[in-house]
Motif scaffolding. Sequence first.
Motif, mmCIF file in Angstrom:
data_model
loop_
_atom_site.group_PDB
_atom_site.id
_atom_site.type_symbol
_atom_site.label_atom_id
_atom_site.label_comp_id
_atom_site.label_asym_id
_atom_site.label_seq_id
_atom_site.Cartn_x
_atom_site.Cartn_y
_atom_site.Cartn_z
ATOM 1 N N ILE A 51 0.910 -1.468 -0.076
ATOM 2 C CA ILE A 51 0.126 -0.023 0.223
ATOM 3 C C ILE A 51 0.905 1.263 -0.223
ATOM 4 O O ILE A 51 1.894 1.460 1.391
ATOM 5 N N THR A 52 0.092 1.679 -1.200
ATOM 6 C CA THR A 52 1.847 3.167 -0.979
ATOM 7 C C THR A 52 0.761 4.529 -0.326
ATOM 8 O O THR A 52 1.363 5.446 -0.440
ATOM 9 N N ASP A 53 -0.879 4.663 -0.821
ATOM 10 C CA ASP A 53 -1.237 5.737 -0.535
ATOM 11 C C ASP A 53 -2.803 5.908 -0.380
ATOM 12 O O ASP A 53 -3.486 4.592 -0.890
ATOM 13 N N ARG A 54 -3.266 6.492 0.172
ATOM 14 C CA ARG A 54 -4.506 6.717 0.454
ATOM 15 C C ARG A 54 -5.614 7.530 -0.509
ATOM 16 O O ARG A 54 -5.023 8.599 -0.607
ATOM 17 N N ILE A 55 -6.439 7.352 -1.205
ATOM 18 C CA ILE A 55 -7.112 8.470 -2.425
ATOM 19 C C ILE A 55 -8.335 8.761 -1.210
ATOM 20 O O ILE A 55 -9.825 8.311 -2.231
ATOM 21 N N PRO A 56 -8.550 9.644 -0.338
ATOM 22 C CA PRO A 56 -9.699 10.345 0.257
ATOM 23 C C PRO A 56 -10.661 10.620 -0.697
ATOM 24 O O PRO A 56 -9.994 11.832 -1.744
ATOM 25 N N ASP A 57 -12.034 11.094 -1.221
ATOM 26 C CA ASP A 57 -12.881 11.715 -1.379
ATOM 27 C C ASP A 57 -13.023 10.961 -3.073
ATOM 28 O O ASP A 57 -13.267 11.442 -3.200
ATOM 29 N N TYR A 58 -12.824 9.820 -3.508
ATOM 30 C CA TYR A 58 -12.505 10.142 -4.603
ATOM 31 C C TYR A 58 -13.634 10.091 -5.382
ATOM 32 O O TYR A 58 -13.687 10.213 -6.034
ATOM 33 N N TYR A 59 -14.723 9.109 -4.582
ATOM 34 C CA TYR A 59 -16.424 9.312 -4.603
ATOM 35 C C TYR A 59 -16.623 10.259 -4.468
ATOM 36 O O TYR A 59 -18.207 10.213 -4.863
ATOM 37 N N GLY A 60 -16.991 11.478 -3.637
ATOM 38 C CA GLY A 60 -16.977 12.430 -3.547
ATOM 39 C C GLY A 60 -16.853 12.419 -1.869
ATOM 40 O O GLY A 60 -16.626 11.055 -1.483
ATOM 41 N N GLU A 61 -17.695 13.851 -1.856
ATOM 42 C CA GLU A 61 -17.914 13.844 -0.205
ATOM 43 C C GLU A 61 -18.524 13.354 0.319
ATOM 44 O O GLU A 61 -18.585 12.894 1.610
ATOM 45 N N SER A 62 -19.610 12.508 -0.150
ATOM 46 C CA SER A 62 -21.210 11.913 0.384
ATOM 47 C C SER A 62 -20.575 10.485 0.585
ATOM 48 O O SER A 62 -21.677 9.130 1.385
ATOM 49 N N THR A 63 -19.553 10.234 0.834
ATOM 50 C CA THR A 63 -19.052 8.230 0.703
ATOM 51 C C THR A 63 -18.581 8.380 2.039
ATOM 52 O O THR A 63 -18.850 8.464 3.241
ATOM 53 N N ALA A 64 -19.324 6.149 2.493
ATOM 54 C CA ALA A 64 -19.635 6.107 3.880
ATOM 55 C C ALA A 64 -17.649 5.871 3.673
ATOM 56 O O ALA A 64 -17.001 5.967 2.536
ATOM 57 N N ALA A 65 -17.386 5.753 4.656
ATOM 58 C CA ALA A 65 -16.020 5.492 4.753
ATOM 59 C C ALA A 65 -15.855 3.963 4.944
ATOM 60 O O ALA A 65 -16.979 2.928 4.875
ATOM 61 N N GLY A 66 -14.859 3.587 4.613
ATOM 62 C CA GLY A 66 -14.363 2.383 3.976
ATOM 63 C C GLY A 66 -13.910 1.873 2.554
ATOM 64 O O GLY A 66 -14.206 1.155 2.376
ATOM 65 N N VAL A 67 -14.970 3.103 1.632
ATOM 66 C CA VAL A 67 -15.211 3.269 0.364
ATOM 67 C C VAL A 67 -14.158 3.771 -0.032
ATOM 68 O O VAL A 67 -14.032 3.505 -1.857
ATOM 69 N N ASP A 68 -13.113 4.506 0.203
ATOM 70 C CA ASP A 68 -11.468 4.802 -0.902
ATOM 71 C C ASP A 68 -11.130 3.978 -1.195
ATOM 72 O O ASP A 68 -10.702 3.995 -0.848
ATOM 73 N N PRO A 69 -11.032 4.663 -2.123
ATOM 74 C CA PRO A 69 -9.610 3.502 -2.518
ATOM 75 C C PRO A 69 -8.209 3.373 -1.912
ATOM 76 O O PRO A 69 -7.572 5.304 -1.084
ATOM 77 N N VAL A 70 -7.363 2.670 -1.977
ATOM 78 C CA VAL A 70 -6.331 2.916 -1.862
ATOM 79 C C VAL A 70 -5.014 2.388 -3.326
ATOM 80 O O VAL A 70 -5.525 1.096 -3.652
ATOM 81 N N ALA A 71 -3.929 3.044 -3.021
ATOM 82 C CA ALA A 71 -2.877 2.528 -4.197
ATOM 83 C C ALA A 71 -1.635 1.412 -3.633
ATOM 84 O O ALA A 71 -1.539 1.725 -2.866
ATOM 85 N N LEU A 72 -1.679 0.614 -4.302
ATOM 86 C CA LEU A 72 -1.464 -0.585 -4.070
ATOM 87 C C LEU A 72 0.288 -0.938 -4.893
ATOM 88 O O LEU A 72 -0.184 -0.773 -6.650
ATOM 89 N N ARG A 73 1.414 -0.616 -4.879
ATOM 90 C CA ARG A 73 2.875 -1.124 -5.727
ATOM 91 C C ARG A 73 3.095 -1.943 -5.422
ATOM 92 O O ARG A 73 3.503 -2.703 -4.948
ATOM 93 N N LEU A 74 3.725 -2.221 -6.968
ATOM 94 C CA LEU A 74 5.006 -3.533 -7.614
ATOM 95 C C LEU A 74 5.684 -3.310 -7.738
ATOM 96 O O LEU A 74 5.643 -2.551 -8.989
ATOM 97 N N ALA A 75 7.232 -3.221 -7.171
ATOM 98 C CA ALA A 75 8.282 -2.718 -7.741
ATOM 99 C C ALA A 75 8.719 -4.278 -8.754
ATOM 100 O O ALA A 75 8.902 -4.907 -7.591
ATOM 101 N N PHE A 76 9.408 -3.346 -9.763
ATOM 102 C CA PHE A 76 9.297 -5.099 -11.265
ATOM 103 C C PHE A 76 10.921 -5.229 -10.835
ATOM 104 O O PHE A 76 11.812 -5.716 -10.695
#
Length: 87
Positions: A51-76
């Motif tokens: 996990i590298t980042d959490r993207i708050p309010d991605y779906y708008g301000e009215s979303t419920a807790a736990g629905v914001d996406p997180v970015a996951l990274r894999l380094a080759f």
Amino acid sequence: APWRGLGVGGALLRRLLAQGEGEPRIEEGFVYVQESNLGALRFYRRHGFDITDRIPDYYGESTAAGVDPVALRLAFRPPRRASATSG
């Protein structure tokens, strides 16, 4: 879903990652998962993603807790450094 737990997703992801590892121009891969999707987070972490980042309010301000996406990274491979050239 009837295909869950059969290894289909893991097999597909391993195949895709093998192609990325074999391509020198690809240094890293990213996926985005809802932070509440614990199964998907475990799946990608099991395959080497961090996990590298959490993207708050991605779906708008009215979303419920736990629905914001997180970015996951894999380094080759380590990122390439800009080469210094002398003139």
